[in-house]
Write a protein that holds these residues in place. Structure first.
Motif, PDB file in Angstrom:
ATOM      1  N   LEU A 135      -4.451  -6.842   4.265  1.00 40.27           N
ATOM      2  CA  LEU A 135      -3.406  -6.472   3.304  1.00 40.27           C
ATOM      3  C   LEU A 135      -2.088  -7.129   3.691  1.00 40.27           C
ATOM      4  O   LEU A 135      -1.414  -7.730   2.848  1.00 40.27           O
ATOM      5  CB  LEU A 135      -3.243  -4.948   3.260  1.00 40.27           C
ATOM      6  CG  LEU A 135      -2.010  -4.439   2.518  1.00 40.27           C
ATOM      7  CD1 LEU A 135      -2.111  -4.750   1.031  1.00 40.27           C
ATOM      8  CD2 LEU A 135      -1.835  -2.947   2.754  1.00 40.27           C
ATOM      9  N   ALA A 136      -1.705  -7.048   4.953  1.00 42.01           N
ATOM     10  CA  ALA A 136      -0.455  -7.657   5.416  1.00 42.01           C
ATOM     11  C   ALA A 136      -0.451  -9.159   5.161  1.00 42.01           C
ATOM     12  O   ALA A 136       0.588  -9.738   4.831  1.00 42.01           O
ATOM     13  CB  ALA A 136      -0.247  -7.368   6.904  1.00 42.01           C
ATOM     14  N   ILE A 151      -3.984  -4.072  -4.619  1.00 42.04           N
ATOM     15  CA  ILE A 151      -4.561  -2.878  -5.232  1.00 42.04           C
ATOM     16  C   ILE A 151      -5.642  -2.333  -4.312  1.00 42.04           C
ATOM     17  O   ILE A 151      -6.514  -3.073  -3.871  1.00 42.04           O
ATOM     18  CB  ILE A 151      -5.175  -3.226  -6.611  1.00 42.04           C
ATOM     19  CG1 ILE A 151      -4.115  -3.845  -7.534  1.00 42.04           C
ATOM     20  CG2 ILE A 151      -5.816  -1.982  -7.248  1.00 42.04           C
ATOM     21  CD1 ILE A 151      -4.675  -4.501  -8.789  1.00 42.04           C
ATOM     22  N   LEU A 152      -5.600  -1.037  -4.052  1.00 43.02           N
ATOM     23  CA  LEU A 152      -6.638  -0.375  -3.272  1.00 43.02           C
ATOM     24  C   LEU A 152      -7.614   0.263  -4.245  1.00 43.02           C
ATOM     25  O   LEU A 152      -7.248   1.118  -5.039  1.00 43.02           O
ATOM     26  CB  LEU A 152      -6.042   0.693  -2.352  1.00 43.02           C
ATOM     27  CG  LEU A 152      -7.036   1.444  -1.472  1.00 43.02           C
ATOM     28  CD1 LEU A 152      -7.754   0.488  -0.508  1.00 43.02           C
ATOM     29  CD2 LEU A 152      -6.318   2.546  -0.689  1.00 43.02           C
ATOM     30  N   HIS A 153      -8.876  -0.200  -4.171  1.00 46.95           N
ATOM     31  CA  HIS A 153      -9.916   0.333  -5.061  1.00 46.95           C
ATOM     32  C   HIS A 153     -10.661   1.426  -4.321  1.00 46.95           C
ATOM     33  O   HIS A 153     -11.415   1.158  -3.396  1.00 46.95           O
ATOM     34  CB  HIS A 153     -10.867  -0.784  -5.487  1.00 46.95           C
ATOM     35  CG  HIS A 153     -12.015  -0.319  -6.309  1.00 46.95           C
ATOM     36  ND1 HIS A 153     -11.849   0.335  -7.510  1.00 46.95           N
ATOM     37  CD2 HIS A 153     -13.348  -0.407  -6.108  1.00 46.95           C
ATOM     38  CE1 HIS A 153     -13.042   0.621  -8.015  1.00 46.95           C
ATOM     39  NE2 HIS A 153     -13.967   0.187  -7.176  1.00 46.95           N
ATOM     40  N   GLY A 154     -10.443   2.684  -4.733  1.00 47.09           N
ATOM     41  CA  GLY A 154     -11.101   3.852  -4.135  1.00 47.09           C
ATOM     42  C   GLY A 154     -12.464   4.104  -4.739  1.00 47.09           C
ATOM     43  O   GLY A 154     -13.438   4.084  -4.037  1.00 47.09           O
ATOM     44  N   GLU A 180       1.347   5.828   0.276  1.00 44.50           N
ATOM     45  CA  GLU A 180       2.745   5.812   0.684  1.00 44.50           C
ATOM     46  C   GLU A 180       3.060   4.579   1.517  1.00 44.50           C
ATOM     47  O   GLU A 180       2.209   4.034   2.205  1.00 44.50           O
ATOM     48  CB  GLU A 180       3.077   7.089   1.469  1.00 44.50           C
ATOM     49  CG  GLU A 180       3.042   8.324   0.589  1.00 44.50           C
ATOM     50  CD  GLU A 180       3.335   9.589   1.359  1.00 44.50           C
ATOM     51  OE1 GLU A 180       3.615   9.521   2.569  1.00 44.50           O
ATOM     52  OE2 GLU A 180       3.271  10.664   0.724  1.00 44.50           O
ATOM     53  N   GLU A 181       4.303   4.181   1.471  1.00 48.84           N
ATOM     54  CA  GLU A 181       4.770   2.954   2.128  1.00 48.84           C
ATOM     55  C   GLU A 181       4.457   2.914   3.613  1.00 48.84           C
ATOM     56  O   GLU A 181       4.018   1.904   4.133  1.00 48.84           O
ATOM     57  CB  GLU A 181       6.283   2.812   1.921  1.00 48.84           C
ATOM     58  CG  GLU A 181       6.822   1.478   2.331  1.00 48.84           C
ATOM     59  CD  GLU A 181       6.395   0.362   1.408  1.00 48.84           C
ATOM     60  OE1 GLU A 181       6.160  -0.751   1.911  1.00 48.84           O
ATOM     61  OE2 GLU A 181       6.280   0.582   0.195  1.00 48.84           O
ATOM     62  N   GLN A 182       4.658   4.002   4.313  1.00 45.80           N
ATOM     63  CA  GLN A 182       4.476   3.967   5.757  1.00 45.80           C
ATOM     64  C   GLN A 182       3.018   3.880   6.173  1.00 45.80           C
ATOM     65  O   GLN A 182       2.719   3.590   7.320  1.00 45.80           O
ATOM     66  CB  GLN A 182       5.167   5.158   6.440  1.00 45.80           C
ATOM     67  CG  GLN A 182       4.555   6.504   6.142  1.00 45.80           C
ATOM     68  CD  GLN A 182       5.181   7.194   4.935  1.00 45.80           C
ATOM     69  OE1 GLN A 182       5.781   6.555   4.087  1.00 45.80           O
ATOM     70  NE2 GLN A 182       5.029   8.496   4.845  1.00 45.80           N
ATOM     71  N   PHE A 183       2.090   4.096   5.268  1.00 41.68           N
ATOM     72  CA  PHE A 183       0.686   4.052   5.647  1.00 41.68           C
ATOM     73  C   PHE A 183       0.124   2.647   5.425  1.00 41.68           C
ATOM     74  O   PHE A 183      -0.051   1.891   6.352  1.00 41.68           O
ATOM     75  CB  PHE A 183      -0.106   5.121   4.896  1.00 41.68           C
ATOM     76  CG  PHE A 183      -1.471   5.381   5.456  1.00 41.68           C
ATOM     77  CD1 PHE A 183      -1.667   5.469   6.823  1.00 41.68           C
ATOM     78  CD2 PHE A 183      -2.553   5.543   4.627  1.00 41.68           C
ATOM     79  CE1 PHE A 183      -2.925   5.705   7.352  1.00 41.68           C
ATOM     80  CE2 PHE A 183      -3.809   5.783   5.140  1.00 41.68           C
ATOM     81  CZ  PHE A 183      -4.002   5.865   6.497  1.00 41.68           C
ATOM     82  N   PHE A 184      -0.151   2.269   4.208  1.00 38.11           N
ATOM     83  CA  PHE A 184      -0.642   0.922   3.929  1.00 38.11           C
ATOM     84  C   PHE A 184       0.333   0.109   3.095  1.00 38.11           C
ATOM     85  O   PHE A 184       0.538  -1.052   3.340  1.00 38.11           O
ATOM     86  CB  PHE A 184      -1.997   0.951   3.210  1.00 38.11           C
ATOM     87  CG  PHE A 184      -3.166   1.181   4.121  1.00 38.11           C
ATOM     88  CD1 PHE A 184      -3.496   0.271   5.099  1.00 38.11           C
ATOM     89  CD2 PHE A 184      -3.943   2.311   3.986  1.00 38.11           C
ATOM     90  CE1 PHE A 184      -4.576   0.469   5.941  1.00 38.11           C
ATOM     91  CE2 PHE A 184      -5.029   2.525   4.817  1.00 38.11           C
ATOM     92  CZ  PHE A 184      -5.344   1.610   5.801  1.00 38.11           C
ATOM     93  N   GLY A 185       0.887   0.704   2.058  1.00 34.79           N
ATOM     94  CA  GLY A 185       1.847  -0.009   1.225  1.00 34.79           C
ATOM     95  C   GLY A 185       1.249  -0.835   0.116  1.00 34.79           C
ATOM     96  O   GLY A 185       1.767  -1.889  -0.230  1.00 34.79           O
ATOM     97  N   PHE A 186       0.148  -0.389  -0.470  1.00 31.78           N
ATOM     98  CA  PHE A 186      -0.420  -1.073  -1.629  1.00 31.78           C
ATOM     99  C   PHE A 186       0.506  -0.911  -2.824  1.00 31.78           C
ATOM    100  O   PHE A 186       1.241   0.069  -2.922  1.00 31.78           O
ATOM    101  CB  PHE A 186      -1.793  -0.476  -1.980  1.00 31.78           C
ATOM    102  CG  PHE A 186      -2.883  -0.886  -1.037  1.00 31.78           C
ATOM    103  CD1 PHE A 186      -3.564  -2.066  -1.244  1.00 31.78           C
ATOM    104  CD2 PHE A 186      -3.218  -0.103   0.049  1.00 31.78           C
ATOM    105  CE1 PHE A 186      -4.571  -2.464  -0.384  1.00 31.78           C
ATOM    106  CE2 PHE A 186      -4.219  -0.483   0.923  1.00 31.78           C
ATOM    107  CZ  PHE A 186      -4.896  -1.670   0.705  1.00 31.78           C
ATOM    108  N   ASP A 187       0.430  -1.852  -3.764  1.00 29.20           N
ATOM    109  CA  ASP A 187       1.215  -1.761  -4.998  1.00 29.20           C
ATOM    110  C   ASP A 187       0.554  -0.838  -6.018  1.00 29.20           C
ATOM    111  O   ASP A 187       1.237  -0.261  -6.860  1.00 29.20           O
ATOM    112  CB  ASP A 187       1.371  -3.153  -5.637  1.00 29.20           C
ATOM    113  CG  ASP A 187       2.157  -4.093  -4.757  1.00 29.20           C
ATOM    114  OD1 ASP A 187       3.281  -3.735  -4.350  1.00 29.20           O
ATOM    115  OD2 ASP A 187       1.647  -5.193  -4.469  1.00 29.20           O
ATOM    116  N   ALA A 188      -0.780  -0.739  -5.956  1.00 33.46           N
ATOM    117  CA  ALA A 188      -1.501   0.054  -6.952  1.00 33.46           C
ATOM    118  C   ALA A 188      -2.800   0.578  -6.351  1.00 33.46           C
ATOM    119  O   ALA A 188      -3.261   0.100  -5.319  1.00 33.46           O
ATOM    120  CB  ALA A 188      -1.804  -0.795  -8.192  1.00 33.46           C
ATOM    121  N   VAL A 189      -3.368   1.552  -7.022  1.00 39.13           N
ATOM    122  CA  VAL A 189      -4.678   2.099  -6.659  1.00 39.13           C
ATOM    123  C   VAL A 189      -5.510   2.207  -7.920  1.00 39.13           C
ATOM    124  O   VAL A 189      -4.998   2.094  -9.035  1.00 39.13           O
ATOM    125  CB  VAL A 189      -4.586   3.501  -5.997  1.00 39.13           C
ATOM    126  CG1 VAL A 189      -3.876   3.441  -4.672  1.00 39.13           C
ATOM    127  CG2 VAL A 189      -3.944   4.513  -6.924  1.00 39.13           C
TER     128      VAL A 189
END
Length: 188
Positions: free
Chosen positions: A82-83, A92-95, A107-116
């Protein structure tokens, strides 16, 4: 309205003249043979795919299940890949998430994806508390040609598993680049 996210996506799409989103679903057995030789091949594979497609892709979709398949090493690879992708593409994180219990992942401090991705329209508000975040409602599987839509003007066309693994040989990068470019030219 998620104006910051939409503006970011529109800017990237215009800059790259592309509506393509590459789905990253790392599976060791399907990776190019040279990459399989690494002790932890997920990060080198992700970097290879991103390097090959950076000019033609507006978004990268990270399949959480694929990364979780190898446990903690997969989560580390997800974070590092991701970085590597952040900057000139939407991430985008696909759950796909079926409850609002995973909002901390967003949340920003965890991964910081733009979308899910979420499975129900009623979950969108839980994941879009910030104007720079978005939640796409999807079925469980994303396949090549499927569209992630915000509205008629802002859409992403998914390049899926069949595009990512079109070649498992040394020519992986050039074949992947050509396949993504072909899709971009088809949809743009």
């Amino acid at each position: 309205m998620q104006t910051e996210f939409i503006e970011k996506l529109a800017h990237i799409q215009q800059q790259k003249n592309s509506c393509i989103a590459l789905m990253l679903t790392p599976v060791v057995e399907m990776m190019p043979v040279p990459v399989r030789r690494y002790d932890d091949p997920f990060l080198p594979f992700g970097k290879l795919a991103i390097n090959a497609t950076r000019d033609y892709v507006s978004a990268y979709i990270f399949d959480l299940a694929s990364y979780l398949a190898i446990g903690a090493a997969g989560i580390v690879a997800l974070e590092r890949t991701l970085a590597y992708a952040i900057g000139d593409a939407v991430t985008i994180l696909h759950g796909p998430f079926a409850t609002d219990g995973y909002t901390k992942v967003f949340e920003e401090q965890f991964f910081g994806f733009d979308a899910v991705t979420v499975t129900q329209p009623g979950l969108v508000s839980a994941y879009t508390q910030r104007s720079d975040r978005y939640a796409f409602v999807v079925d469980s599987d994303l396949t090549t040609g499927q569209s992630l839509s915000i509205d008629e003007k802002h859409q992403l066309v998914v390049a899926g598993h069949d595009v990512l693994y079109h070649s498992q040989k040394v020519d992986f990068e050039s074949v992947l680049r050509d396949e993504v470019k072909r899709l971009r030219d088809l949809y743009d």
